[in-house]
Motif scaffolding. Structure first.
Motif, short mmCIF file in Angstrom:
data_model
loop_
_atom_site.label_atom_id
_atom_site.label_comp_id
_atom_site.label_asym_id
_atom_site.label_seq_id
_atom_site.Cartn_x
_atom_site.Cartn_y
_atom_site.Cartn_z
N LEU A 20 -13.42 -0.55 -0.04
CA LEU A 20 -13.07 -0.45 -1.46
C LEU A 20 -11.95 0.58 -1.62
O LEU A 20 -12.14 1.76 -1.33
CB LEU A 20 -14.30 -0.03 -2.27
CG LEU A 20 -15.56 -0.88 -2.05
CD1 LEU A 20 -16.72 -0.33 -2.86
CD2 LEU A 20 -15.28 -2.34 -2.39
N ILE A 21 -10.80 0.14 -2.06
CA ILE A 21 -9.59 0.98 -2.05
C ILE A 21 -9.46 1.74 -3.37
O ILE A 21 -9.45 1.14 -4.45
CB ILE A 21 -8.33 0.09 -1.84
CG1 ILE A 21 -8.49 -0.72 -0.56
CG2 ILE A 21 -7.08 0.96 -1.81
CD1 ILE A 21 -7.54 -1.89 -0.47
N THR B 114 -0.97 4.02 0.23
CA THR B 114 0.40 4.53 0.37
C THR B 114 1.34 3.39 0.71
O THR B 114 1.08 2.62 1.64
CB THR B 114 0.46 5.58 1.49
OG1 THR B 114 -0.42 6.65 1.18
CG2 THR B 114 1.88 6.12 1.65
N TYR B 115 2.41 3.28 -0.05
CA TYR B 115 3.46 2.31 0.28
C TYR B 115 4.36 2.88 1.35
O TYR B 115 4.91 3.98 1.19
CB TYR B 115 4.28 1.96 -0.97
CG TYR B 115 3.57 1.06 -1.95
CD1 TYR B 115 3.41 -0.29 -1.68
CD2 TYR B 115 3.08 1.57 -3.15
CE1 TYR B 115 2.76 -1.11 -2.58
CE2 TYR B 115 2.43 0.75 -4.06
CZ TYR B 115 2.27 -0.59 -3.77
OH TYR B 115 1.63 -1.41 -4.66
N ARG C 280 -8.22 -4.61 -4.91
CA ARG C 280 -8.71 -3.29 -4.54
C ARG C 280 -9.80 -3.35 -3.48
O ARG C 280 -10.58 -2.41 -3.32
CB ARG C 280 -9.23 -2.50 -5.76
CG ARG C 280 -8.34 -2.50 -6.97
CD ARG C 280 -7.00 -1.91 -6.70
NE ARG C 280 -7.05 -0.48 -6.43
CZ ARG C 280 -6.00 0.25 -6.05
NH1 ARG C 280 -4.83 -0.35 -5.85
NH2 ARG C 280 -6.11 1.53 -5.84
N THR C 281 -9.87 -4.44 -2.73
CA THR C 281 -10.85 -4.54 -1.65
C THR C 281 -10.20 -5.18 -0.43
O THR C 281 -9.28 -5.99 -0.55
CB THR C 281 -12.06 -5.41 -2.06
OG1 THR C 281 -11.61 -6.73 -2.41
CG2 THR C 281 -12.79 -4.79 -3.24
N LEU C 282 -10.71 -4.80 0.75
CA LEU C 282 -10.26 -5.39 2.01
C LEU C 282 -11.49 -5.78 2.83
O LEU C 282 -12.29 -4.90 3.19
CB LEU C 282 -9.42 -4.40 2.80
CG LEU C 282 -7.90 -4.41 2.62
CD1 LEU C 282 -7.27 -3.31 3.48
CD2 LEU C 282 -7.31 -5.75 2.98
N LEU D 179 -1.93 -3.00 4.48
CA LEU D 179 -2.92 -3.96 3.98
C LEU D 179 -3.54 -3.45 2.68
O LEU D 179 -3.76 -4.23 1.73
CB LEU D 179 -4.02 -4.17 5.02
CG LEU D 179 -3.64 -4.95 6.29
CD1 LEU D 179 -4.80 -4.93 7.27
CD2 LEU D 179 -3.25 -6.39 5.95
N SER D 180 -3.82 -2.17 2.63
CA SER D 180 -4.43 -1.59 1.43
C SER D 180 -3.47 -1.65 0.24
O SER D 180 -3.89 -1.94 -0.89
CB SER D 180 -4.83 -0.13 1.70
OG SER D 180 -5.74 -0.06 2.77
#
Length: 436
Positions: free
Chosen positions: A359-360, A364-365, A316-318, A308-309
């Motif tokens: 706030l990201i 990591t992918y 840059r937010t969730l 999700l991040s």
């Protein structure tokens, strides 16, 4: 002497020392032992040696080594010296490597005369043996396997860890084939597993599996692939599965073990919701294969939050609500799960309780494929455009600065088409030049 060097502290002729050891073995074994009487006819007397006759050392050593299993019952104060004597005798054989594997096996067994110091004594003897063998001699391989086995049984993995830094150079020196490499890596993996060193255990298990990629469809490759897969999904600190998915033997599971392959795919790129669908479709698979459902659920929640991040790279937010829905958790538990995901190293960021958002800062992918490469290309293009603009501003400022300096230095008045260049004192004078 090929193989094992002579121990400097052991002195005497082979015949004398062999007879001494045989007598000692008879004493330990007790009534009925015939080691000394068995080897005596094989030993050539000193005067006959001077006449050119030689003892059949191999025949003597076969009997001595076979009988030496009783050394583990010897008194503690005598045991190491007795083993050193045996090793010294073996060093004088034409092919000492024939006799070392049984001795190593004896030393991996319990030393009944000293149960509390058994590990230290065994490692002391094996260490002496290892160091007396020439560095390039692959006989060291068998000794190292015994050392690893003793450490595994004792659970004292920290004793082995510093030596593992040299493992790759040893493998190269000894020119081990794939099978021997695999045996060594699996031994280290099992020792680490016994000591609860899950990361090391998995790393060496993976190295063992890589030795099978030339025969990736074999039964051994399949079995080891399943073991590695099971270890990876159950390891609470392991989140990157591309080390597995890149292997041919793992890809072969798509045909031979489709459900296992599907489970790996879930942890490689899918979500918590997908895992729940998998469990509904395969109700007994996890419990039937000894997989801890609680560990798998927790791990998948962390991976889902990481995904999700990564997907929120633009904003840059969730929102907390998005996280709660994806992880199927109460909204009041969101912050706990975010903190756990940060601790796992999958994301970095800051919680905003006021805005109910995460706030990201970094994500990591889980899979780095075509879409991720496109995103990298897009970001690079953006940076390139920004740099072009910065360079244009710098160039413009530089040109303006040059013009100003030229105007300041060359304050020139022109009349009648003639230019006039004042001398240094005039150029530096504060007042303007007047010409009549």
């Amino acid at each position: 002497m090929p193989g094992v060097s002579n121990l400097s502290l052991v002195e005497g002729a082979f015949e004398e020392l062999a007879s001494e050891l045989a007598t000692y073995l008879d004493n330990i074994t007790g009534e009925g032992s015939t080691v000394s009487s068995d080897i005596t006819p094989l030993l050539v007397e000193p005067e006959k040696i001077e006449q050119g006759q030689q003892t059949d050392k191999d025949a003597v050593l076969k009997k001595l080594v076979t009988a030496s299993s009783v050394l583990n019952n010897a008194p503690e104060r005598e045991l190491q010296a007795a083993y050193n004597l045996l090793i010294h005798l073996i060093s004088q054989a034409s092919e000492p490597e024939r006799y070392l594997p049984p001795v190593c096996k004896f030393l991996t067994q319990p030393i009944t005369s000293s149960p509390h110091n058994s590990t230290g004594i065994a490692l002391g003897v094996l260490g002496t043996l290892f160091n007396t063998i020439q560095p390039e001699d692959d006989t060291r391989f068998h000794v190292l396997l015994a050392i690893v086995e003793v450490i595994k049984k004792s659970g004292n993995y920290e004793t082995l860890r510093p030596q593992l830094r040299t493992l790759d150079s040893w493998v190269q020196q000894w020119e081990l084939d794939a099978e021997d490499q695999r045996q060594l890596y699996l031994a280290v993996s099992n020792a680490a597993s016994t000591a609860k060193e899950s990361e090391d255990s998995y790393a060496y298990l993976l190295r063992a599996l890589r030795t099978l990629q030339d025969d990736s469809s074999s039964t051994e490759a399949r079995d080891l692939s399943l073991k590695a897969l099971k270890t990876a999904v159950q390891n609470e600190k392991h989140f990157d599965f591309q080390d597995l998915t890149a292997l041919d033997s793992i890809q072969s599971l798509r045909k031979s073990d489709q459900i296992w392959s599907e489970l790996l795919e879930l942890f490689s790129s899918e979500s918590y919701e997908d895992l729940q669908d998998f469990k509904e479709a395969n109700t007994t698979f996890l419990s039937g294969n000894g997989l801890n459902e609680e560990i798998l659920d927790r791990k998948m929640r962390l991976l889902t939050l990481a995904s999700l991040s990564a997907q929120a790279s633009q904003t840059r937010t969730l929102p907390y609500s998005t996280i709660a829905k994806a992880l199927n958790i109460p909204s009041e538990d969101v912050e706990i799960w975010v903190i756990d995901t940060i601790r796992s190293g999958l994301v970095e960021g800051k919680l905003s309780q006021q805005n109910q958002e995460f706030l990201i800062h970094r994500s990591t992918y889980r899979v780095f494929g075509e879409n991720q490469w496109r995103e990298v290309a897009s970001r690079l293009e953006t940076w390139k455009s920004s740099l072009v603009n910065v360079l244009a501003v710098i160039r413009s400022q530089k040109e303006e600065f040059i013009r100003e300096k030229e105007a300041e230095i060359g304050g020139v008045g022109i009349q009648g088409g003639q230019g006039y260049r004042p001398d240094r004192r005039q150029r530096n004078a504060p007042s303007a030049l007047e010409v009549e």
